[in-house]
Design a protein around this motif. Sequence first.
Motif, PDB file in Angstrom:
ATOM      1  N   GLY A   1      -0.614  63.916  78.201  1.00 40.72           N
ATOM      2  CA  GLY A   1      -1.941  64.408  77.883  1.00 40.72           C
ATOM      3  C   GLY A   1      -2.556  63.818  76.634  1.00 40.72           C
ATOM      4  N   GLY A   2      -3.876  63.605  76.713  1.00 38.89           N
ATOM      5  CA  GLY A   2      -4.657  63.145  75.578  1.00 38.89           C
ATOM      6  C   GLY A   2      -5.780  64.112  75.287  1.00 38.89           C
ATOM      7  N   SER A   3      -6.688  63.742  74.416  1.00 37.80           N
ATOM      8  CA  SER A   3      -7.808  64.587  74.048  1.00 37.80           C
ATOM      9  C   SER A   3      -8.865  64.584  75.147  1.00 37.80           C
ATOM     10  N   SER A   4      -9.387  65.771  75.453  1.00 39.36           N
ATOM     11  CA  SER A   4     -10.435  65.896  76.466  1.00 39.36           C
ATOM     12  C   SER A   4     -11.826  65.822  75.860  1.00 39.36           C
ATOM     13  N   LEU A   5     -11.914  65.576  74.546  1.00 42.25           N
ATOM     14  CA  LEU A   5     -13.219  65.505  73.892  1.00 42.25           C
ATOM     15  C   LEU A   5     -14.013  64.324  74.429  1.00 42.25           C
ATOM     16  N   GLY A   6     -15.267  64.530  74.641  1.00 45.60           N
ATOM     17  CA  GLY A   6     -16.139  63.444  75.074  1.00 45.60           C
ATOM     18  C   GLY A   6     -16.096  63.153  76.554  1.00 45.60           C
ATOM     19  N   LEU A   7     -15.456  64.022  77.352  1.00 50.34           N
ATOM     20  CA  LEU A   7     -15.416  63.804  78.797  1.00 50.34           C
ATOM     21  C   LEU A   7     -16.802  63.996  79.396  1.00 50.34           C
ATOM     22  N   GLY A   8     -17.158  63.117  80.287  1.00 48.10           N
ATOM     23  CA  GLY A   8     -18.438  63.246  80.954  1.00 48.10           C
ATOM     24  C   GLY A   8     -18.345  64.177  82.146  1.00 48.10           C
ATOM     25  N   ILE A   9     -19.490  64.533  82.709  1.00 44.17           N
ATOM     26  CA  ILE A   9     -19.518  65.389  83.881  1.00 44.17           C
ATOM     27  C   ILE A   9     -18.836  64.648  85.040  1.00 44.17           C
ATOM     28  N   GLY A  10     -17.971  65.383  85.738  1.00 43.21           N
ATOM     29  CA  GLY A  10     -17.276  64.780  86.868  1.00 43.21           C
ATOM     30  C   GLY A  10     -15.928  64.183  86.498  1.00 43.21           C
ATOM     31  N   GLY A  11     -15.555  64.247  85.218  1.00 45.16           N
ATOM     32  CA  GLY A  11     -14.265  63.726  84.801  1.00 45.16           C
ATOM     33  C   GLY A  11     -13.148  64.698  85.104  1.00 45.16           C
ATOM     34  N   ALA A  12     -11.907  64.289  84.776  1.00 44.97           N
ATOM     35  CA  ALA A  12     -10.748  65.137  85.023  1.00 44.97           C
ATOM     36  C   ALA A  12     -10.687  66.273  84.018  1.00 44.97           C
ATOM     37  N   ASP A  13     -10.049  67.380  84.430  1.00 48.00           N
ATOM     38  CA  ASP A  13      -9.849  68.507  83.520  1.00 48.00           C
ATOM     39  C   ASP A  13      -8.807  68.159  82.457  1.00 48.00           C
ATOM     40  N   LYS A  14      -7.785  67.441  82.859  1.00 47.98           N
ATOM     41  CA  LYS A  14      -6.703  67.043  81.955  1.00 47.98           C
ATOM     42  C   LYS A  14      -6.587  65.523  81.986  1.00 47.98           C
ATOM     43  N   VAL A  15      -6.840  64.873  80.863  1.00 46.14           N
ATOM     44  CA  VAL A  15      -6.833  63.413  80.829  1.00 46.14           C
ATOM     45  C   VAL A  15      -5.553  62.905  80.180  1.00 46.14           C
ATOM     46  N   VAL A  16      -5.263  61.628  80.382  1.00 51.73           N
ATOM     47  CA  VAL A  16      -4.090  61.002  79.773  1.00 51.73           C
ATOM     48  C   VAL A  16      -4.463  60.427  78.411  1.00 51.73           C
ATOM     49  N   ILE A  17      -3.464  60.181  77.608  1.00 51.72           N
ATOM     50  CA  ILE A  17      -3.698  59.590  76.294  1.00 51.72           C
ATOM     51  C   ILE A  17      -3.960  58.093  76.456  1.00 51.72           C
ATOM     52  N   ARG A  18      -4.940  57.596  75.690  1.00 50.43           N
ATOM     53  CA  ARG A  18      -5.335  56.191  75.764  1.00 50.43           C
ATOM     54  C   ARG A  18      -5.473  55.611  74.363  1.00 50.43           C
ATOM     55  N   ASN A  19      -5.304  54.300  74.280  1.00 51.07           N
ATOM     56  CA  ASN A  19      -5.582  53.589  73.036  1.00 51.07           C
ATOM     57  C   ASN A  19      -7.088  53.668  72.778  1.00 51.07           C
ATOM     58  N   PRO A  20      -7.522  54.196  71.640  1.00 51.28           N
ATOM     59  CA  PRO A  20      -8.953  54.353  71.402  1.00 51.28           C
ATOM     60  C   PRO A  20      -9.698  53.034  71.254  1.00 51.28           C
ATOM     61  N   VAL A  21      -8.985  51.940  71.038  1.00 51.81           N
ATOM     62  CA  VAL A  21      -9.631  50.638  70.843  1.00 51.81           C
ATOM     63  C   VAL A  21      -9.962  49.985  72.175  1.00 51.81           C
ATOM     64  N   ASP A  22      -8.987  49.912  73.086  1.00 51.18           N
ATOM     65  CA  ASP A  22      -9.205  49.217  74.365  1.00 51.18           C
ATOM     66  C   ASP A  22      -9.216  50.143  75.577  1.00 51.18           C
ATOM     67  N   ASN A  23      -9.017  51.447  75.353  1.00 52.99           N
ATOM     68  CA  ASN A  23      -9.091  52.454  76.415  1.00 52.99           C
ATOM     69  C   ASN A  23      -7.975  52.320  77.441  1.00 52.99           C
ATOM     70  N   VAL A  24      -6.868  51.693  77.074  1.00 53.55           N
ATOM     71  CA  VAL A  24      -5.749  51.491  77.990  1.00 53.55           C
ATOM     72  C   VAL A  24      -4.719  52.608  77.797  1.00 53.55           C
ATOM     73  N   PRO A  25      -4.231  53.224  78.878  1.00 46.73           N
ATOM     74  CA  PRO A  25      -3.199  54.256  78.745  1.00 46.73           C
ATOM     75  C   PRO A  25      -1.918  53.681  78.134  1.00 46.73           C
ATOM     76  N   TYR A  26      -1.192  54.521  77.413  1.00 43.05           N
ATOM     77  CA  TYR A  26       0.103  54.133  76.864  1.00 43.05           C
ATOM     78  C   TYR A  26       1.008  55.359  76.822  1.00 43.05           C
ATOM     79  N   ILE A  27       2.284  55.142  76.560  1.00 38.59           N
ATOM     80  CA  ILE A  27       3.228  56.240  76.408  1.00 38.59           C
ATOM     81  C   ILE A  27       3.615  56.328  74.935  1.00 38.59           C
ATOM     82  N   PRO A  28       3.307  57.416  74.262  1.00 35.10           N
ATOM     83  CA  PRO A  28       3.691  57.539  72.858  1.00 35.10           C
ATOM     84  C   PRO A  28       5.209  57.505  72.687  1.00 35.10           C
ATOM     85  N   GLY A  29       5.664  56.825  71.644  1.00 31.78           N
ATOM     86  CA  GLY A  29       7.096  56.805  71.368  1.00 31.78           C
ATOM     87  C   GLY A  29       7.652  58.198  71.148  1.00 31.78           C
ATOM     88  N   SER A  30       6.831  59.094  70.605  1.00 29.07           N
ATOM     89  CA  SER A  30       7.280  60.465  70.358  1.00 29.07           C
ATOM     90  C   SER A  30       7.611  61.180  71.665  1.00 29.07           C
TER      91      SER A  30
END
Length: 264
Positions: A28-57
């Motif tokens: 899971g990532g932050s749902s802030l800024g989701l547009g209408i029609g987006g998912a209820d629960k989003v994945v975490i993404r790199n804020p620079v290139d918008n690519v999903p990643y898996i946190p080392g934590s």
Amino acid sequence: MSETYTLKLDRKIFIQGEIKLLTGMHVGGSSLGLGIGGADKVVIRNPVDNVPYIPGSSIKGKMRSLLEKSLGLVQISQERGEWTGKLCQNPEEDAVQLFGFPADMADTKPDYAPTRLTVRDSRLLNEQTLAEAENTDMYCTEIKTEVAIDRLTSKANPRQFERVPAGARFGLDLVLDLYNVDAGSNGENSRADRFVHLVCQALSLVEDDYIGGQGTRGYGQVEFIVTSVTERTADSYKQGQMERQLSEYQEQFALFINKEKAPV
């Protein structure tokens, strides 16, 4: 009279490879800024290139939790009427010395070195393949709709989860630090074998469990593929030398992780 000792980094062991998703994964990532029609629960993404990643934590936490459970190191206690399970904080245990322990315990004994295992964030390796896939719903991801049924009224409550789809590949990058206090009387790193074995065991446990959320409903099944195990000594850093292959540990990971099981 205060007691002092010298803590010296002896070597670093680099464990590298891939994480292959066998089922869709939701970290899971932050749902802030989701547009209408987006998912209820989003994945975490790199804020620079918008690519999903898996946190080392996420990877390290799952490795430690499952390993300590398998070793019987998790204590369950009742506090204020609530049962809680706590990760082991006994610095005598190899698993605790591998993953770390509270800072206020660090000076209780000379061989209690800092956390030895570093787990780096895992970047997506096949971004272009996912980005060009015809049936993905968002960039490099899919939307999975689930329906919760009210047990009394039978009312359906749909919700949408964003997932990185099965077939995605992420990089695996672990670093194991070994110190002078890890060396045996013969000068060899006697603890190195035990620490590497614990890493193998932890990764194998995660393969039979999951990474991320909703794992009991099929999410987050992964396969680890270890492709390289190398080391650099403290002296090699001084002399500018490159890493050295560790074939003995490569074979150990092949046995535990890459499923090259020995014949019965």
